[in-house]
Scaffold this active site. Structure first.
Site, mmCIF file in Angstrom:
data_model
loop_
_atom_site.group_PDB
_atom_site.id
_atom_site.type_symbol
_atom_site.label_atom_id
_atom_site.label_comp_id
_atom_site.label_asym_id
_atom_site.label_seq_id
_atom_site.Cartn_x
_atom_site.Cartn_y
_atom_site.Cartn_z
ATOM 1 N N ASP A 303 0.823 -1.206 0.000
ATOM 2 C CA ASP A 303 0.000 0.000 0.000
ATOM 3 C C ASP A 303 0.855 1.252 0.000
ATOM 4 O O ASP A 303 0.435 2.304 -0.447
ATOM 5 C CB ASP A 303 -0.904 0.008 1.230
ATOM 6 C CG ASP A 303 -0.098 0.023 2.528
ATOM 7 O OD1 ASP A 303 0.897 -0.708 2.603
ATOM 8 O OD2 ASP A 303 -0.466 0.751 3.459
ATOM 9 N N ARG A 307 6.293 4.291 5.220
ATOM 10 C CA ARG A 307 5.965 4.319 6.637
ATOM 11 C C ARG A 307 5.978 2.903 7.243
ATOM 12 O O ARG A 307 6.329 1.936 6.577
ATOM 13 C CB ARG A 307 4.619 5.005 6.855
ATOM 14 C CG ARG A 307 3.420 4.243 6.318
ATOM 15 C CD ARG A 307 2.173 5.101 6.434
ATOM 16 N NE ARG A 307 0.977 4.412 5.951
ATOM 17 C CZ ARG A 307 -0.003 5.016 5.307
ATOM 18 N NH1 ARG A 307 0.068 6.311 5.022
ATOM 19 N NH2 ARG A 307 -1.075 4.335 4.910
ATOM 20 N N GLU A 309 4.284 0.297 7.520
ATOM 21 C CA GLU A 309 3.143 -0.470 7.007
ATOM 22 C C GLU A 309 3.645 -1.380 5.894
ATOM 23 O O GLU A 309 3.996 -2.529 6.141
ATOM 24 C CB GLU A 309 2.040 0.482 6.524
ATOM 25 C CG GLU A 309 0.686 -0.170 6.428
ATOM 26 C CD GLU A 309 -0.437 0.860 6.405
ATOM 27 O OE1 GLU A 309 -1.520 0.499 5.952
ATOM 28 O OE2 GLU A 309 -0.225 2.012 6.838
ATOM 29 N N ASP A 316 -6.441 -2.028 -2.205
ATOM 30 C CA ASP A 316 -5.615 -1.289 -3.149
ATOM 31 C C ASP A 316 -5.318 -2.145 -4.382
ATOM 32 O O ASP A 316 -5.374 -1.678 -5.526
ATOM 33 C CB ASP A 316 -4.294 -0.882 -2.498
ATOM 34 C CG ASP A 316 -4.480 -0.103 -1.207
ATOM 35 O OD1 ASP A 316 -5.210 -0.588 -0.330
ATOM 36 O OD2 ASP A 316 -3.884 0.977 -1.065
ATOM 37 N N TRP A 369 -12.318 -5.076 -0.355
ATOM 38 C CA TRP A 369 -10.960 -5.511 -0.019
ATOM 39 C C TRP A 369 -10.863 -7.022 -0.274
ATOM 40 O O TRP A 369 -10.072 -7.470 -1.102
ATOM 41 C CB TRP A 369 -10.636 -5.164 1.440
ATOM 42 C CG TRP A 369 -10.021 -3.817 1.601
ATOM 43 C CD1 TRP A 369 -8.732 -3.543 1.982
ATOM 44 C CD2 TRP A 369 -10.623 -2.536 1.372
ATOM 45 N NE1 TRP A 369 -8.511 -2.183 2.002
ATOM 46 C CE2 TRP A 369 -9.657 -1.540 1.635
ATOM 47 C CE3 TRP A 369 -11.892 -2.134 0.970
ATOM 48 C CZ2 TRP A 369 -9.912 -0.180 1.499
ATOM 49 C CZ3 TRP A 369 -12.165 -0.778 0.835
ATOM 50 C CH2 TRP A 369 -11.179 0.180 1.096
ATOM 51 N N GLU A 581 -1.802 8.954 -1.646
ATOM 52 C CA GLU A 581 -2.839 8.203 -0.942
ATOM 53 C C GLU A 581 -4.133 9.001 -0.846
ATOM 54 O O GLU A 581 -5.226 8.458 -0.980
ATOM 55 C CB GLU A 581 -2.338 7.851 0.462
ATOM 56 C CG GLU A 581 -3.328 7.087 1.314
ATOM 57 C CD GLU A 581 -2.746 6.704 2.661
ATOM 58 O OE1 GLU A 581 -3.258 5.754 3.278
ATOM 59 O OE2 GLU A 581 -1.766 7.349 3.094
ATOM 60 N N HIS A 602 1.272 5.860 -3.388
ATOM 61 C CA HIS A 602 0.143 4.997 -3.072
ATOM 62 C C HIS A 602 -0.646 4.840 -4.368
ATOM 63 O O HIS A 602 -1.227 5.794 -4.838
ATOM 64 C CB HIS A 602 -0.719 5.705 -2.025
ATOM 65 C CG HIS A 602 -1.274 4.835 -0.966
ATOM 66 N ND1 HIS A 602 -0.626 4.612 0.228
ATOM 67 C CD2 HIS A 602 -2.422 4.127 -0.895
ATOM 68 C CE1 HIS A 602 -1.371 3.825 0.999
ATOM 69 N NE2 HIS A 602 -2.468 3.514 0.327
#
Length: 730
Positions: A303, A307, A309, A316, A369, A581, A602
């Protein structure tokens, strides 16, 4: 992760191996030809191991050891001698281990290398390993071992510093000019113990200072400590960064451009397409879409790359999956990832939010998702015509639809947590009705229907007639429940948002007699926002497609070319080199959105690239055909473009479509690959003026004229290159 050498030379050119899978269920090994690395006589094998995704810091709350606590190595080398003799060298109890220059390495936080700790010659013949320790031999199960299916991560483009900046705070910052994913290779010379500290970020703040808040807990910092002799070279091994800017601290001597080179790392996917237009902003948008994909297709579709993550978010991935096929060949990339999705799917069919699954058992089952389980296999089949990917994923597709059914009452799925139309246009105060809030259960019902339709499609392709009948009956009941619950008698949706109409129309949930008026409502809603979109992750991919399908292509062009927030070109105008993002990651006053979730790399909103290729350039599959066996070339003129060109690599070869408008004349250049046929829609205001390569269209024996409709002359052609010209009045 590992890096392996023979006689001090690296084995292969893959990085971050063995990649990321659900290690406890699917652990990939890599195979290399090492003949050229071997010497006659004695040889030395050396392997460096790092934490990687297996036991390093991953996800939130400082999680570690998700898959296990120990690093380990499984190694086997098969040697065939010229005299026919064979020998096998394996990782057994004869190996020894120690530590070296890499003192610390974590994916989010970076790497520390102390060159003073390097044991020189450790991976070469003649090294004295008497102070090393014996390894521990453990009999792990090999049931989860499998050969690598997808392309490995490799080094790609390199970047020299565009500028060295001294910020208002006095920091020394290198601007590489492109938000990329990889690392910086450094050359330096200094005294023993001199340090180089590199901190990485994506943007500078309003005052021009180095901005780190959006990294959250991720440090993204590499520290190098010099040995102190000749010029030294440094780069990470088991970490990577997402960055455009690098702050340099403690560098010995003068900081020069030639000391730093950024290199992009991503899965070694074959480039598949190109898109170019007469509008520089749109060309930059396409550039940003491609670089968003490069940076986030790092063995899994992450994603964000910067960061704390960097996980394989399913929402996505499904939103962008069709666009991804135009930029790169992603067949193997997604085939591998989808097998992890199936492996991590729970017994009741629930699909986790992220794949591989590194969150708790409750983190799954969100509409839009989890539908990656059905949408991505179908998109891959459409583009590549490979039935195997449907066959491999069919049970997973079926189980996901089963999960939705088991959590529905009277065929209405209105339970559970859903992300909804993630990051839709919102204002702090909704008293003016501007926030585009779409009911999450409405969205869930839409995707319930869509996934069921895709399962029916897959069952048809695979010849599963009983499933076709069963799920067709189910789909009718899902649609009926949708209409009863969410559509008013006069055809309005319960939410009256752009996304609500887009999903209902894209997924054919409305009866024929209500569709056009719903599209008219969608158009009216867009005008309500002063010709701006208000969609989030789930509505955006289909917005322009729905507008074109129902006669609003001109409005879709206006949205594409909108330059103020929220729009695709707003980040471009703000200097973006990747997709953001959020629509307003940087606000018009140059301040930032919420730093707790504000990635500047993103790819999800880059899903408009699919419409640019398929509608603006006009390269698409013919209805009912797969893998580009039969092609439609149906370009759309508009948006004040004077020319558009696009190419697409298919399993049969390259498809190309290029149109140019000049002085009331339109030229359309088309290439159709071998063993395929195409229907070409030639824009014209007068069919009698259409020529191919200078000859009236009716005199070309190899071209079949099908007829004229809506200012297009339709013709049927076989493989070859064609140049059509015609009158075209705007």
């Amino acid at each position: 992760m590992y890096e392996a050498t023979i006689n001090g030379k690296r084995i292969g050119d893959a990085y971050l191996t063995p990649g990321w899978t659900s290690y406890n269920k699917r652990l990939q090994y890599q195979v290399f030809d090492v003949t050229d690395l071997l010497n006659k006589g004695e040889n030395a094998i050396g392997v460096t191991l790092g934490n990687g995704w297996y036991r390093g810091n991953l996800a939130w709350e400082r999680q570690k050891n998700i898959y296990g606590k120990d690093v380990g190595l499984l190694f086997q080398m098969n040697i065939q001698y010229e005299n026919g003799k064979e020998e096998m060298i394996i990782s057994d109890g004869s190996w020894k281990c120690s530590t070296g220059a890499i003192r610390y390495s974590e994916i989010y936080h970076g790497e520390t290398i102390d060159a003073r700790k390097e044991q020189r010659g450790w991976n070469k013949v003649g090294f004295d390993d008497s102070n090393w320790y014996p390894v521990k031999v453990v009999n792990h199960s090999m049931d989860n071992l499998l050969a690598t299916y997808n392309e490995p991560i490799k080094k790609h483009e390199t970047f020299q510093p565009k500028e060295i900046i001294i910020t208002p705070k006095g920091e020394t910052v290198i601007d590489f000019g492109q938000n990329l994913v990889g690392w910086v290779m450094v050359k330096a010379k200094g005294k023993t113990g001199d340090r180089i500290v590199l901190s990485h970020n994506e943007v500078l703040d309003k005052e021009g200072n180095f901005y780190l808040e959006n990294l959250r807990a991720a440090k993204q910092q590499n520290t190098y400590i010099l040995r102190g002799d000749d010029e030294e070279f440094f780069e990470p091994h088991f970490s990577w960064q997402g960055f455009r800017y690098v702050r340099v601290d403690e560098f010995p001597g003068e900081i020069k451009v030639e000391n730093f080179t950024a290199v992009a790392l991503y899965s070694d996917m074959r480039p598949a397409g190109q898109f170019h237009s007469s509008n520089p902003l749109i060309n930059q948008l396409q550039h940003n879409i491609e670089w968003g994909q490069r940076g986030n297709f790092l063995d899994v579709p992450t994603d964000c790359p910067q960061r704390d993550e960097r996980m394989g978010w399913t929402g996505d991935a499904q939103a962008f999956s069709r666009t991804a096929t135009f930029n790169f060949d992603v067949h193997n990339f997604f085939a591998k990832w989808l097998k992890d999705l199936a492996a991590d799917q729970s017994e009741d069919g629930k699909v986790p939010y992220v794949i591989p699954h590194v969150m708790g058992p409750k983190h799954g089952g969100s509409a839009g998702w989890a539908d990656a389980a059905t949408i991505i296999p179908w998109n891959m089949f459409l583009v590549y015509g490979d039935k195997k990917i449907l066959a491999d994923q069919y049970e997973s597709m079926k189980e996901w639809v089963g999960f939705m059914s088991s959590n529905s009452e009277n065929y209405l799925w209105n339970t559970g947590f859903h992300f909804g139309d993630w990051l839709f246009y919102s204002v702090n105060d909704d008293r003016d009705g501007k926030s585009a809030i779409t009911d999450k259960y409405y969205i869930a019902q839409c995707f319930y229907a869509h996934s069921t339709q895709l399962l029916i499609n897959a069952a048809n392709i695979l010849g599963k007639k009983e499933d076709v009948q069963f799920y067709s009956d189910l789909l009718n009941k899902i649609k009926s429940a949708f209409l009863n619950e969410y559509i008013t008698p006069n055809g309005s949706t319960i939410s009256n948002t752009q996304t609500s109409y887009v999903l209902a129309l894209q997924f054919d949930l409305l009866p024929e007699n209500l569709r056009q008026q719903a599209a008219d409502r969608l158009a009216k809603n867009i005008l309500k926002y002063n010709t701006h979109l208000s969609t989030g992750f789930l509505g955006t991919p289909f917005l322009c497609h729905v507008l074109s399908r129902f006669g609003y292509t001109d409005l879709a062009f206006e949205l594409l070319l909108q330059e103020s927030y929220p729009s695709w070109l707003y980040p471009v105008k703000m200097g973006a080199t990747t997709i953001w993002e959020r629509w307003d990651g940087i606000k018009p006053d140059s301040t930032f959105q919420n730093p707790t979730m504000n990635s500047f790399n993103h790819y999800a909103y880059g899903a408009v690239g699919d419409w640019m290729y398929r509608v603006v350039a006009g390269i698409d599959l013919a209805e009912g055909f797969y893998g580009y066996k039969k092609i439609n070339i149906h370009p759309h003129i508009g948006g004040k473009f004077t020319h558009i060109s696009a190419t697409q690599q298919t399993v049969y070869g390259e498809v190309a479509s290029k149109w140019e408008l000049k002085n009331g004349k339109l030229s359309l250049s088309v290439e159709i690959p071998a063993n395929t046929t195409a229907t070409i829609f030639i824009p014209t205001s007068n069919k009698n003026t259409v020529t191919e390569n200078g000859t009236p269209i009716g005199q070309q024996e190899s071209i079949t004229v099908l007829g004229e409709r809506n200012q297009y002359l339709q013709v049927e052609v076989g493989s070859g290159k064609y140049l059509f010209e015609s009158d075209y009045a705007n």
